[in-house]
Design a protein around this motif. Structure first.
Motif, PDB file in Angstrom:
ATOM      1  N   ILE A  66       9.735  68.848  35.445  1.00  0.00           N
ATOM      2  CA  ILE A  66       8.749  67.778  35.458  1.00  0.00           C
ATOM      3  C   ILE A  66       9.515  66.473  35.289  1.00  0.00           C
ATOM      4  CG2 ILE A  66       6.707  66.801  34.344  1.00  0.00           C
ATOM      5  CD1 ILE A  66       6.307  69.660  33.122  1.00  0.00           C
ATOM      6  N   SER A  67       9.371  65.578  36.249  1.00  0.00           N
ATOM      7  CA  SER A  67      10.059  64.291  36.137  1.00  0.00           C
ATOM      8  C   SER A  67       9.044  63.168  36.267  1.00  0.00           C
ATOM      9  CB  SER A  67      11.161  64.171  37.195  1.00  0.00           C
ATOM     10  OG  SER A  67      10.635  64.345  38.485  1.00  0.00           O
ATOM     11  N   ILE A  68       9.206  62.167  35.407  1.00  0.00           N
ATOM     12  CA  ILE A  68       8.330  61.000  35.402  1.00  0.00           C
ATOM     13  C   ILE A  68       9.216  59.794  35.644  1.00  0.00           C
ATOM     14  CG2 ILE A  68       6.701  59.638  34.060  1.00  0.00           C
ATOM     15  CD1 ILE A  68       6.177  62.210  32.416  1.00  0.00           C
ATOM     16  N   ARG A  69       9.037  59.178  36.797  1.00  0.00           N
ATOM     17  CA  ARG A  69       9.838  58.002  37.176  1.00  0.00           C
ATOM     18  C   ARG A  69       8.896  56.935  37.697  1.00  0.00           C
ATOM     19  NH1 ARG A  69      13.532  61.958  39.706  1.00  0.00           N
ATOM     20  NH2 ARG A  69      15.166  62.292  38.170  1.00  0.00           N
ATOM     21  N   VAL A  73       4.750  61.123  38.968  1.00  0.00           N
ATOM     22  CA  VAL A  73       4.988  62.337  38.194  1.00  0.00           C
ATOM     23  C   VAL A  73       5.244  63.431  39.221  1.00  0.00           C
ATOM     24  CG1 VAL A  73       4.029  64.023  36.597  1.00  0.00           C
ATOM     25  CG2 VAL A  73       3.450  61.611  36.345  1.00  0.00           C
ATOM     26  N   ALA A  74       6.419  64.041  39.170  1.00  0.00           N
ATOM     27  CA  ALA A  74       6.778  65.084  40.129  1.00  0.00           C
ATOM     28  C   ALA A  74       6.996  66.405  39.395  1.00  0.00           C
ATOM     29  CB  ALA A  74       8.042  64.700  40.887  1.00  0.00           C
ATOM     30  N   VAL A  75       6.483  67.465  39.988  1.00  0.00           N
ATOM     31  CA  VAL A  75       6.669  68.814  39.457  1.00  0.00           C
ATOM     32  C   VAL A  75       7.345  69.630  40.551  1.00  0.00           C
ATOM     33  CG1 VAL A  75       5.555  70.884  38.581  1.00  0.00           C
ATOM     34  CG2 VAL A  75       4.596  68.643  38.038  1.00  0.00           C
ATOM     35  N   GLU A  76       8.552  70.106  40.266  1.00  0.00           N
ATOM     36  CA  GLU A  76       9.275  70.969  41.202  1.00  0.00           C
ATOM     37  C   GLU A  76       9.393  72.343  40.575  1.00  0.00           C
ATOM     38  OE1 GLU A  76      13.731  71.300  42.965  1.00  0.00           O
ATOM     39  OE2 GLU A  76      12.768  69.327  43.047  1.00  0.00           O
ATOM     40  N   ARG A  77       9.045  73.352  41.356  1.00  0.00           N
ATOM     41  CA  ARG A  77       9.019  74.713  40.822  1.00  0.00           C
ATOM     42  C   ARG A  77       9.667  75.663  41.825  1.00  0.00           C
ATOM     43  NH1 ARG A  77       3.364  75.936  40.008  1.00  0.00           N
ATOM     44  NH2 ARG A  77       3.636  75.026  37.964  1.00  0.00           N
ATOM     45  N   THR A  84       8.644  74.650  45.550  1.00  0.00           N
ATOM     46  CA  THR A  84       7.548  73.734  45.878  1.00  0.00           C
ATOM     47  C   THR A  84       7.704  72.465  45.055  1.00  0.00           C
ATOM     48  OG1 THR A  84       6.121  74.747  44.212  1.00  0.00           O
ATOM     49  CG2 THR A  84       5.914  75.564  46.464  1.00  0.00           C
ATOM     50  N   ARG A  85       7.191  71.370  45.596  1.00  0.00           N
ATOM     51  CA  ARG A  85       7.246  70.080  44.907  1.00  0.00           C
ATOM     52  C   ARG A  85       5.884  69.409  45.046  1.00  0.00           C
ATOM     53  NH1 ARG A  85      10.920  66.323  43.027  1.00  0.00           N
ATOM     54  NH2 ARG A  85      10.334  64.157  43.362  1.00  0.00           N
ATOM     55  N   HIS A  86       5.354  68.943  43.926  1.00  0.00           N
ATOM     56  CA  HIS A  86       4.074  68.241  43.900  1.00  0.00           C
ATOM     57  C   HIS A  86       4.294  66.884  43.250  1.00  0.00           C
ATOM     58  CE1 HIS A  86       1.928  71.979  44.841  1.00  0.00           C
ATOM     59  NE2 HIS A  86       2.786  72.551  44.012  1.00  0.00           N
ATOM     60  N   GLU A  87       3.752  65.839  43.860  1.00  0.00           N
ATOM     61  CA  GLU A  87       3.868  64.496  43.292  1.00  0.00           C
ATOM     62  C   GLU A  87       2.478  63.935  43.031  1.00  0.00           C
ATOM     63  OE1 GLU A  87       6.325  61.823  45.467  1.00  0.00           O
ATOM     64  OE2 GLU A  87       8.088  63.110  45.294  1.00  0.00           O
TER      65      GLU A  87
END
Length: 140
Positions: A66-69, A73-77, A84-87
Motif C-alpha cells: 500500500i503506497s500513499i503518494r 493511494v495505490a494497492v499492488e498485490r 494487480t494494481r488499484h489506484e
C-alpha cells in the motif's frame, strides 16, 4: 505485507523427502507382510502432499503493498503469478470494515463503486493496527 512462510523452499523439499522415505518404508513393510494394497494409498498420500507443497511454493512470494503518494493511494498485490494494481484518489477513498463470508472483519478501501480488500494474510490484531495507521494517513 507478506504471508509468514516458516520453511524455505529447500526446507520444504527436505521435509517432503523425509516424509516420502518414512511413508514408503512403512508401506513396503506392510506390502512385504502381504498387505500390498497399502502401496497405492501411500502413493496417493504423497501425491496430495506434493500438490499441497507446490501450492505453498506458488504462494510463498505473495505480497501486498500500500503506497500513499500525494493524492494517490495505490494497492499492488501479487497472488500466485498474478499481479494487480488499484489506484484511488486519497481524498475520495474510504476505509471500510466489514464482515467477510467467514465472519472475520475485512479491511477494505472503497471509492466510486470499486473495492479492494486489504490484509488478508494478517491476523485480526495486525489488521486493526493497519486500519488505524491508514486512518491516520487519510485524516492528514
Amino acid at each position: 505485507m507478506r504471508p509468514n512462510c516458516s520453511l524455505s523452499p529447500a526446507g520444504r523439499r527436505g521435509f517432503l523427502f523425509l516424509i516420502a522415505i518414512v511413508t514408503f518404508a512403512i508401506a513396503l513393510a506392510f506390502a512385504w507382510a502381504g498387505a500390498w494394497l497399502v502401496l497405492p494409498f501411500a502413493g496417493l498420500e504423497l501425491g496430495v502432499l506434493v500438490w499441497a507443497f507446490r501450492e505453498l511454493d506458488r504462494h510463498a512470494a505473495d505480497y501486498e503493498v500500500i503506497s500513499i503518494r500525494g493524492d494517490t493511494v495505490a494497492v499492488e498485490r501479487r497472488v500466485g503469478s498474478r499481479v494487480t494494481r488499484h489506484e484511488f484518489n486519497r481524498y475520495w477513498v474510504r476505509l471500510v470494515l466489514k464482515r467477510d463470508a467467514a465472519g472475520e472483519l475485512a479491511l477494505c478501501l472503497r471509492s466510486h463503486g470499486r473495492e479492494v480488500v486489504l490484509g488478508r494474510c494478517l491476523a485480526a490484531q495486525a489488521r486493526a493496527a493497519l486500519a488505524q495507521e491508514l486512518r491516520n494517513h487519510f485524516n492528514n
